[in-house]
Scaffold this motif. Structure first.
Motif, PDB file in Angstrom:
ATOM      1  N   HIS A  82     -17.799  55.724  56.687  1.00 37.35           N
ATOM      2  CA  HIS A  82     -17.404  56.107  58.046  1.00 37.35           C
ATOM      3  C   HIS A  82     -18.233  57.279  58.573  1.00 37.35           C
ATOM      4  N   LEU A  85     -21.221  55.487  59.866  1.00 41.20           N
ATOM      5  CA  LEU A  85     -20.920  54.728  61.088  1.00 41.20           C
ATOM      6  C   LEU A  85     -20.772  55.639  62.308  1.00 41.20           C
ATOM      7  N   SER A  89     -16.009  55.645  64.507  1.00 39.06           N
ATOM      8  CA  SER A  89     -15.300  54.848  63.499  1.00 39.06           C
ATOM      9  C   SER A  89     -14.113  55.587  62.869  1.00 39.06           C
TER      10      SER A  89
END
Length: 157
Positions: A82, A85, A89
């Motif tokens: 994450h 990302l 996210s």
């Protein structure tokens, strides 16, 4: 009380032997005298009991540790994913969760286990509820599903 005293003696002796590295007769005699002095002081202070020596934890603790290590590794991978990302996210969440532990030791183990797992942190522990901050809302849902809670409850029995 006798079981707790023996457990404390064995724990202190093992700790001393592992850290000392010296095993001559004089050193071992001084170690035994030190441990006995600590046991006497502990009994005078009335601190040797089921809380200071939680023998009931030793039955299931190693299985719990293995499970917790697996959870920590999986959570690390999820947090790194994450981070890569980006901030879109993540879904930071603060939630109050009911817990089922009956002993103070069980509550503390549960709260610390949550904090050890990357992406979640226990903010407060009051009676039978904890406040948890999570990087992802799915981590809160996972805690509410109760697997960690159930495993910590097994430690208490």
């Amino acid at each position: 009380m006798k079981r707790h005293t023996i457990s404390l003696f064995v724990t202190l002796a093992a700790f001393w032997l592992l850290n000392s590295g010296h095993y001559s007769a004089l050193i071992l005699l001084l170690a035994a005298a030190s441990i006995i002095l600590v046991l006497i002081i502990s009994h005078q202070m009335d601190v040797v009991d089921h809380e200071s020596q939680p023998l009931y934890l030793t039955r299931n603790i190693f299985g719990y540790y293995l499970w917790l290590i697996k959870e920590i590794i999986q959570a690390n991978i999820k947090v790194v994913k994450h981070i890569w990302l980006g901030k879109e996210s993540i879904s930071p969440t603060l939630k109050k969760i009911k817990i089922n532990q009956k002993t103070d030791m069980g509550k503390v183990i549960y709260a610390n286990s949550i904090t050890l797992t990357p992406g979640t942190v226990t903010i407060d522990l009051v009676d039978d509820e904890i406040i948890v901050h999570a990087l992802l809302s799915m981590d809160i849902e996972s805690l509410q599903a109760g697997e960690m809670d159930r495993r910590v409850c097994l430690l208490e029995h």
